[in-house]
Design an enzyme around this catalytic site. Structure first.
Site, PDB file in Angstrom:
ATOM      1  N   LYS A 110       0.668  -1.114   0.121  1.00  0.00           N
ATOM      2  CA  LYS A 110       0.133  -0.122   0.032  1.00  0.00           C
ATOM      3  C   LYS A 110       0.776   1.387  -0.008  1.00  0.00           C
ATOM      4  CE  LYS A 110      -3.433  -1.260  -0.649  1.00  0.00           C
ATOM      5  NZ  LYS A 110      -3.851  -2.115  -1.946  1.00  0.00           N
ATOM      6  N   THR A 123       2.537   1.255  -5.019  1.00  0.00           N
ATOM      7  CA  THR A 123       3.216   0.564  -5.739  1.00  0.00           C
ATOM      8  C   THR A 123       2.423   0.549  -7.205  1.00  0.00           C
ATOM      9  OG1 THR A 123       2.819  -1.350  -4.107  1.00  0.00           O
ATOM     10  CG2 THR A 123       3.855  -2.060  -6.060  1.00  0.00           C
ATOM     11  N   LYS A 156       7.316  -7.081  -9.612  1.00  0.00           N
ATOM     12  CA  LYS A 156       6.860  -6.539  -8.510  1.00  0.00           C
ATOM     13  C   LYS A 156       7.036  -7.162  -7.274  1.00  0.00           C
ATOM     14  CE  LYS A 156       2.723  -5.841  -5.959  1.00  0.00           C
ATOM     15  NZ  LYS A 156       0.920  -5.604  -5.995  1.00  0.00           N
ATOM     16  N   HIS A 195       6.872  -7.304  -2.597  1.00  0.00           N
ATOM     17  CA  HIS A 195       6.598  -6.598  -1.365  1.00  0.00           C
ATOM     18  C   HIS A 195       7.521  -7.374  -0.393  1.00  0.00           C
ATOM     19  CE1 HIS A 195       3.202  -4.484  -2.369  1.00  0.00           C
ATOM     20  NE2 HIS A 195       2.316  -5.500  -2.463  1.00  0.00           N
ATOM     21  N   ARG A 241       5.902   4.767   2.028  1.00  0.00           N
ATOM     22  CA  ARG A 241       4.834   5.782   2.295  1.00  0.00           C
ATOM     23  C   ARG A 241       4.735   5.736   3.983  1.00  0.00           C
ATOM     24  NH1 ARG A 241      -1.700   4.624   0.532  1.00  0.00           N
ATOM     25  NH2 ARG A 241      -2.319   6.748   1.031  1.00  0.00           N
ATOM     26  N   SER A 252      -4.629   2.406   4.750  1.00  0.00           N
ATOM     27  CA  SER A 252      -4.864   1.731   3.374  1.00  0.00           C
ATOM     28  C   SER A 252      -4.724   0.137   3.424  1.00  0.00           C
ATOM     29  CB  SER A 252      -3.704   2.151   2.343  1.00  0.00           C
ATOM     30  OG  SER A 252      -3.806   1.800   1.209  1.00  0.00           O
ATOM     31  N   TYR A 289       5.869   8.112  -1.453  1.00  0.00           N
ATOM     32  CA  TYR A 289       4.758   8.256  -1.834  1.00  0.00           C
ATOM     33  C   TYR A 289       4.365  10.014  -1.864  1.00  0.00           C
ATOM     34  CZ  TYR A 289      -0.562   8.081  -1.953  1.00  0.00           C
ATOM     35  OH  TYR A 289      -1.724   8.144  -2.126  1.00  0.00           O
ATOM     36  N   SER A 334      -2.432  10.317 -12.764  1.00  0.00           N
ATOM     37  CA  SER A 334      -3.069  11.049 -11.471  1.00  0.00           C
ATOM     38  C   SER A 334      -4.123  10.128 -10.961  1.00  0.00           C
ATOM     39  CB  SER A 334      -3.793  12.311 -12.252  1.00  0.00           C
ATOM     40  OG  SER A 334      -4.983  12.034 -12.920  1.00  0.00           O
ATOM     41  N   PHE A 335      -4.462  10.239  -9.632  1.00  0.00           N
ATOM     42  CA  PHE A 335      -5.485   9.258  -8.938  1.00  0.00           C
ATOM     43  C   PHE A 335      -6.794   9.273  -9.749  1.00  0.00           C
ATOM     44  CE2 PHE A 335      -8.885   8.604  -5.803  1.00  0.00           C
ATOM     45  CZ  PHE A 335      -8.284   7.345  -5.444  1.00  0.00           C
ATOM     46  N   VAL A 389      -7.515  10.024 -12.865  1.00  0.00           N
ATOM     47  CA  VAL A 389      -7.500   9.250 -14.468  1.00  0.00           C
ATOM     48  C   VAL A 389      -7.157   7.698 -14.066  1.00  0.00           C
ATOM     49  CG1 VAL A 389      -6.147   9.161 -16.636  1.00  0.00           C
ATOM     50  CG2 VAL A 389      -6.679  11.316 -15.419  1.00  0.00           C
ATOM     51  N   MET A 390      -6.220   7.327 -13.317  1.00  0.00           N
ATOM     52  CA  MET A 390      -6.000   6.032 -12.882  1.00  0.00           C
ATOM     53  C   MET A 390      -7.369   5.297 -12.376  1.00  0.00           C
ATOM     54  SD  MET A 390      -2.005   5.520 -11.557  1.00  0.00           S
ATOM     55  CE  MET A 390      -2.471   3.879 -10.823  1.00  0.00           C
TER      56      MET A 390
END
Ligand code: PPS
Length: 298
Positions: free
Chosen positions: A50, A53, A108, A110, A132, A140, A195, A230-231, A233-234
């Site tokens: 969270k 990523t 990816k 974690h 973050r 989150s 972040y 951007s948040f 648009v994503m």
């Protein structure tokens, strides 16, 4: 979906790998994950869960494809970036996906650094790490547990708060994770991002990513990437918002994957007593690092 062995009415069990809680199928496959063969031109995105990523993955993909939005929408995030330790019974594993992906691959993980398959560092792979602040990460992660059957039931917010502080959540303690990768960053090809910096000045962080990846992009392309990552648009992009994952696994009506995308949402969750307890615990666990100067949330 008929031959699916994962019973989506239940949640995955968990177990430990060297003291780090993981979904059980990951533990059961650990030897194969540990022996994963990285290739020298692999690019790895590593985070505590969270931390941003998916956002970073979208930035990286658009940088690699020089702002070509159609190309970045060729497949959902989890297919474009195999998640090496993710094993969900009945579905193609992250390992299988990665092994079937032609070079150059973007992957990816974690995993905390001490559990990273050694071939990544042996091959001097480029690694992007994103951190973050822990309070927003915790909030989150709590909501993600609620909507994602691949993780244990988080219990109440109060219960999850305690589990997070104790490090008894999948991928282990946030504190050791961010410190472990921070301590490794100067000995390896690791770009360490935050972040909160990505929120404050996304273009600047995209430029850093592009320089690290070795791409020179003009201003127009950079602005285009800022827009498409951007948040808002994503959140509308089905190839970047995880809505392509069957609802039995991720139920966005419980909590959307792209939930709020803000800095400071912890203030809407932490009680005053929890905040005091968190700060005291944080001070002790982070006493041995200068990394704290990057987390301006207190
Ligand atoms: S995961 O499951 O660990 O891979 O999740 P991860 O992608 O690391 O983190 C999800 C959180 O990142 C937020 N997010 C964004 N924030 C700002 N801008 C953009 N473009 C963006 N994309 C994803 C996402 O909303 C999750 O945070 P919360 O606080 O839950 O909203």
């Amino acid at each position: 979906m008929e031959d699916l062995k994962f019973d989506s009415t239940k949640r995955l069990a968990v177990d430990y790998v060297e003291g780090i809680l993981q979904p059980k199928p990951t533990c059961d496959t650990w030897d194969q994950i540990w022996n994963f063969q990285a290739r020298p031109d692999d690019l790895l995105i590593s985070t505590y869960p969270k931390a941003g990523t998916t956002w970073t993955q979208e930035m990286v993909d658009l940088i690699q494809n020089e702002g070509d939005v159609d190309r970045s929408q060729r497949a959902p995030t989890h297919e474009r970036f195999p998640f090496i330790e993710l094993i969900i019974p009945g579905l193609e594993s992250g390992l299988e996906q990665a092994n079937a992906t032609p070079s150059p691959r973007a992957l990816k993980t974690h995993l905390p650094i001490h559990l990273l398959p050694p071939s990544f560092l042996e091959n001097n792979c480029k690694i992007i790490y994103v951190a973050r602040n822990p309070k927003d990460s915790m909030v989150s992660y709590y909501h993600f547990h609620r909507m994602n059957k691949g993780l244990p039931d988080p219990g109440t917010w109060e219960e999850f708060f305690e589990s997070f502080l104790a490090g008894k959540v999948c991928w282990g303690p946030w504190y050791d994770h961010v410190k472990g990768w921070w301590d490794a960053k100067d000995q390896h090809r690791i770009l360490y991002l935050f972040y909160e910096d990505m929120k404050r000045n996304p273009k600047h962080e995209i430029q850093k990513l592009a320089a690290f990846i070795g791409k020179s992009l003009d201003d127009k392309v950079l602005d285009k990437i800022v827009h498409h990552t951007s948040f808002d648009v994503m959140k509308q992009n089905p190839m970047a918002n995880y809505t392509s994952v069957p609802v039995e696994f991720m139920n966005h009506s419980i909590s959307p994957f792209l939930r709020k995308g803000t800095v400071g949402d912890w203030k809407n969750h932490f009680t005053v007593a929890q905040n005091d307890r968190f700060d005291e615990d944080y001070k002790q666990k982070m006493a041995d690092t200068i990394l704290t100067s990057h987390f301006q949330f207190l």
